[in-house]
Motif scaffolding. Structure first.
Motif, PDB file in Angstrom:
ATOM      1  N   ARG A 272       0.852  -1.185   0.000  1.00  0.00           N
ATOM      2  CA  ARG A 272       0.000   0.000   0.000  1.00  0.00           C
ATOM      3  C   ARG A 272       0.892   1.240   0.000  1.00  0.00           C
ATOM      4  O   ARG A 272       1.799   1.368   0.825  1.00  0.00           O
ATOM      5  N   THR A 273       0.651   2.156  -0.890  1.00  0.00           N
ATOM      6  CA  THR A 273       1.468   3.372  -0.945  1.00  0.00           C
ATOM      7  C   THR A 273       0.931   4.408   0.035  1.00  0.00           C
ATOM      8  O   THR A 273      -0.236   4.370   0.463  1.00  0.00           O
ATOM      9  N   TRP A 274       1.808   5.343   0.359  1.00  0.00           N
ATOM     10  CA  TRP A 274       1.389   6.439   1.225  1.00  0.00           C
ATOM     11  C   TRP A 274       0.281   7.249   0.564  1.00  0.00           C
ATOM     12  O   TRP A 274      -0.669   7.675   1.229  1.00  0.00           O
ATOM     13  N   GLU A 275       0.369   7.455  -0.736  1.00  0.00           N
ATOM     14  CA  GLU A 275      -0.641   8.258  -1.426  1.00  0.00           C
ATOM     15  C   GLU A 275      -2.033   7.638  -1.293  1.00  0.00           C
ATOM     16  O   GLU A 275      -3.021   8.340  -1.079  1.00  0.00           O
ATOM     17  N   THR A 276      -2.108   6.306  -1.383  1.00  0.00           N
ATOM     18  CA  THR A 276      -3.398   5.632  -1.259  1.00  0.00           C
ATOM     19  C   THR A 276      -3.919   5.743   0.166  1.00  0.00           C
ATOM     20  O   THR A 276      -5.105   6.039   0.389  1.00  0.00           O
ATOM     21  N   ARG A 277      -3.059   5.503   1.141  1.00  0.00           N
ATOM     22  CA  ARG A 277      -3.497   5.607   2.535  1.00  0.00           C
ATOM     23  C   ARG A 277      -3.880   7.037   2.880  1.00  0.00           C
ATOM     24  O   ARG A 277      -4.837   7.268   3.630  1.00  0.00           O
ATOM     25  N   ALA A 278      -3.142   8.008   2.343  1.00  0.00           N
ATOM     26  CA  ALA A 278      -3.462   9.407   2.622  1.00  0.00           C
ATOM     27  C   ALA A 278      -4.836   9.775   2.057  1.00  0.00           C
ATOM     28  O   ALA A 278      -5.627  10.465   2.711  1.00  0.00           O
ATOM     29  N   ALA A 279      -5.132   9.316   0.829  1.00  0.00           N
ATOM     30  CA  ALA A 279      -6.453   9.577   0.240  1.00  0.00           C
ATOM     31  C   ALA A 279      -7.551   8.927   1.075  1.00  0.00           C
ATOM     32  O   ALA A 279      -8.616   9.521   1.313  1.00  0.00           O
ATOM     33  N   ASP A 323       2.156   4.924   8.704  1.00  0.00           N
ATOM     34  CA  ASP A 323       1.509   5.655   7.615  1.00  0.00           C
ATOM     35  C   ASP A 323       0.003   5.757   7.837  1.00  0.00           C
ATOM     36  O   ASP A 323      -0.609   6.795   7.563  1.00  0.00           O
ATOM     37  N   LEU A 324      -0.617   4.674   8.299  1.00  0.00           N
ATOM     38  CA  LEU A 324      -2.057   4.737   8.569  1.00  0.00           C
ATOM     39  C   LEU A 324      -2.338   5.690   9.717  1.00  0.00           C
ATOM     40  O   LEU A 324      -3.321   6.451   9.685  1.00  0.00           O
ATOM     41  N   THR A 365      10.535  15.349  12.747  1.00  0.00           N
ATOM     42  CA  THR A 365       9.743  14.660  11.727  1.00  0.00           C
ATOM     43  C   THR A 365       9.637  15.492  10.447  1.00  0.00           C
ATOM     44  O   THR A 365       9.971  16.680  10.421  1.00  0.00           O
ATOM     45  N   THR A 366       9.141  14.835   9.424  1.00  0.00           N
ATOM     46  CA  THR A 366       8.958  15.519   8.134  1.00  0.00           C
ATOM     47  C   THR A 366       8.022  16.704   8.278  1.00  0.00           C
ATOM     48  O   THR A 366       8.251  17.770   7.691  1.00  0.00           O
ATOM     49  N   ARG A 397      12.335  11.728   0.465  1.00  0.00           N
ATOM     50  CA  ARG A 397      12.239  10.332   0.023  1.00  0.00           C
ATOM     51  C   ARG A 397      10.948   9.687   0.508  1.00  0.00           C
ATOM     52  O   ARG A 397      10.199   9.133  -0.270  1.00  0.00           O
ATOM     53  N   TRP A 398      10.693   9.704   1.810  1.00  0.00           N
ATOM     54  CA  TRP A 398       9.427   9.184   2.341  1.00  0.00           C
ATOM     55  C   TRP A 398       8.632  10.366   2.887  1.00  0.00           C
ATOM     56  O   TRP A 398       9.092  11.085   3.769  1.00  0.00           O
ATOM     57  N   THR A 399       7.435  10.567   2.362  1.00  0.00           N
ATOM     58  CA  THR A 399       6.697  11.800   2.648  1.00  0.00           C
ATOM     59  C   THR A 399       5.716  11.740   3.818  1.00  0.00           C
ATOM     60  O   THR A 399       5.193  12.789   4.193  1.00  0.00           O
TER      61      THR A 399
END
Length: 580
Positions: A272-279, A323-324, A365-366, A397-399
């Motif tokens: 699962r990508t970060w973009e998908t989890r973020a959406a 990420d979640l 953190t970022t 690199r990791w957002t």
């Protein structure tokens, strides 16, 4: 069997026709019904001729293939435009393909899987009914009841699968999907029985290909009705995360945090990508607050598990857990920003002989570093005193916002500290004689290991799963994540003072020069020390006393930084001047 019924309606049957029909009927299941259909169609084709002839059967009716295909096309014509469109969505469930021979055979399907008012049900009704007029008869499907009494439907004559050109062409093009359907049902059941391990999941490219074939064949709607298949073939797709999580919440949402754990386990899987989890997170927060609270309760239970001895099953999930957590809103103190938009740091008091000292519980953190980048005065010369005038920031690199910010050079970390010092002083959060700065190696080591000189923050010897390091390098353990994780996800690695991520995740810049730890002068290009190990280094590098170095202007995706809040450190030159 043939001549009697014909004579009863005043028709004669040519002997050669009788022999042909008997021969063909003997080869087919449901032969008697097929004979009746053939006689009816021969009679229609014969018109006023009172003798049913073999020539008419072969040349006009088209033999057995003609009987079946004529009736099938007749049924589609009765349905109008919706008939051809509904055809694959019905027969996809009525056809089985032998994977060894490729032969098509019939299979029974529950009638309830098609809505009563759907085009598919109208096709089934048309193909199964006895028409009032012979020329409207189809009778190629049979509706019955299964062993449990549920209504079912199946093909009446298996020869239809071979003799109807429209259907055989469709079967030929969808043969692979029909074979894979049974394979997927078997594999999904096995995956579920074994506890749904990630290792049995197909590659995302394979999942996309198989689902596309199922959708084209009209199989996907039925297959995804099976919970095991829906999860087994879930894509890295916002709609899949939303729909499957909504379904789980409707089934288990009232059962509390423990009931959310299986869904959290699935949502945090690799792939699962970060973009998908973020959406997904944005949608959940805005549209499904009760579901969001349910998942957060599940994540809180997972975070508690990470601090216990049975945390190892969740180890590979840690990137996804963080990420979640970020997607649903990571509100842990010290991870994000405060209401004023400034980095919200969780300070830990450290006993120091020469000066009061507080150190951040986590690396920066970022999200916290991004506040500096986004500040209108990011390039102000007061922050950049080493000759770097507000360079374009490096790629994180990791957002995900709760991961430690990497690709930050030492000079950039200094600029962040000066900016944050000014902001904190202006907000009254620290006094005018207090700075936010990088720790010295001595300060870092004291905070990470405590006064007893331990090997690791937790004590003596490396312990498997206690840090985000490469355990496979020296075969210490089985774990290697190949990436950072959100800060604070290794609670078993806490230091005596209460710091987290002192071992592994990212190396942390220190203020002093590597070759001369007593020298904290910020001028020059001498290498600076880093401490703590990293996600791609072995456990030995994560020891409290391990040291490494990097050039002040170099960015690296293994290096981040942590800050302290303390009085300024007198430089060596200042001390010498004082002594003289």
């Amino acid at each position: 069997m043939i001549e009697g019924p014909a004579q009863a309606v005043g028709l004669a049957v040519e002997p050669q026709l009788t022999a042909q029909l008997v021969q063909e009927a003997d080869r087919e299941p449901g032969g008697l019904a097929l004979l009746a259909a053939a006689l009816q169609d021969i009679g229609l084709a014969a018109g006023d001729d009172r003798t049913l002839q073999l020539a008419c059967y072969r040349e006009v009716v088209g033999g057995l293939a003609g009987v079946l295909s004529t009736r099938a096309e007749r049924g589609l014509a009765l349905l109008g435009d919706e008939g051809p469109a509904a055809l694959p969505h019905v027969f996809a469930h009525l056809v089985h393909i032998d994977p060894e021979t490729g032969a098509a055979t019939r299979r029974r399907a529950p009638l309830a899987q098609w809505p009563a008012d759907s085009a598919e049900r109208r096709l089934i009704d048309c193909f199964a009914r006895d028409a009032d007029r012979p020329q409207d008869a189809v009778r190629l499907l049979v509706c019955d009841r299964g062993r449990g009494g549920e209504p079912t439907v199946e093909v009446a004559h298996e020869a239809l699968l071979r003799e109807w050109p429209r259907l055989t062409a469709w079967i030929r093009t969808q043969r692979e999907a029909l074979i894979r359907r049974d394979e997927v049902l078997r594999d999904a059941a096995r995956w579920d029985a074994r506890g749904r391990p990630d290792t049995l999941l197909a590659h995302p490219d394979v999942v996309a290909e198989v689902r596309a074939k199922f959708a084209e064949a009209g199989l996907w709607d039925e297959l995804c009705g099976d919970d095991r298949v829906a999860y087994f073939l879930a894509r890295d797709d916002f709609a899949d995360l939303r729909d499957l999580t909504l379904g789980a919440f409707e089934r288990c949402g009232t059962a509390g945090a423990a009931a959310a754990l299986p869904q959290v386990l699935w949502l945090t899987a690799t792939g699962r990508t970060w973009e998908t989890r973020a959406a997904f997170g944005r949608w959940a927060i805005a549209q499904a607050p009760a579901l969001t609270d349910w998942l957060r309760a599940g994540l809180a239970a997972v975070l508690n598990l990470l601090g216990q001895d049975d945390a190892l099953p969740w180890h590979q999930r840690r990137p996804g857990i963080g990420d979640l957590l970020a997607a649903l809103g990571d509100d842990r103190p010290g991870v994000g920003l405060g209401a004023d938009g400034l980095p919200d740091l969780a300070w830990v008091e450290i006993a120091a002989a020469d000066r009061p000292l507080r150190i951040a519980r986590y690396p920066i953190t970022t999200a916290q570093y991004q506040a500096f980048i986004d500040a209108p005065d990011y390039k102000h010369p007061d922050w950049w005193q080493e000759g770097y005038l507000g360079p374009t920031p490096g790629d994180p690199r990791w957002t995900p916002p709760n991961r430690p910010r990497v690709n930050v050079a030492w000079v950039e970390a200094l600029a962040f500290c000066r900016w944050l010092t000014a902001r904190y002083q202006a907000a009254g959060l620290i006094g005018a004689d207090t700075l936010v700065r990088l720790p010295t190696e001595a300060e870092w080591e004291n905070a990470a290991g405590g006064p007893d000189g331990r090997d690791y923050p937790w004590g003596t010897g490396y312990r498997v799963g206690y840090a985000n390091v490469d355990e496979r390098y020296d075969q210490t353990g089985p774990h290697k994540l190949d990436q950072t994780t959100a800060v604070g996800l290794y609670p078993q690695g806490v230091s005596p003072a209460g710091l987290l991520d002192c071992a592994g995740n990212v190396w942390e810049w220190c203020l002093n020069k590597y070759e001369n730890p007593a020298d904290t002068d910020t001028k020059g290009e001498a290498a600076r020390a880093v401490r703590g190990g990293s996600w791609n280094y072995d456990p030995a590098n994560a020891r409290v006393v391990s040291r490494y170095r990097n050039v002040p202007s170099v960015r690296n995706d293994t290096v981040g930084f942590r800050v302290v809040c303390a009085c300024p450190i007198p430089l060596i030159t200042d001390l010498l001047n004082t002594e003289h």
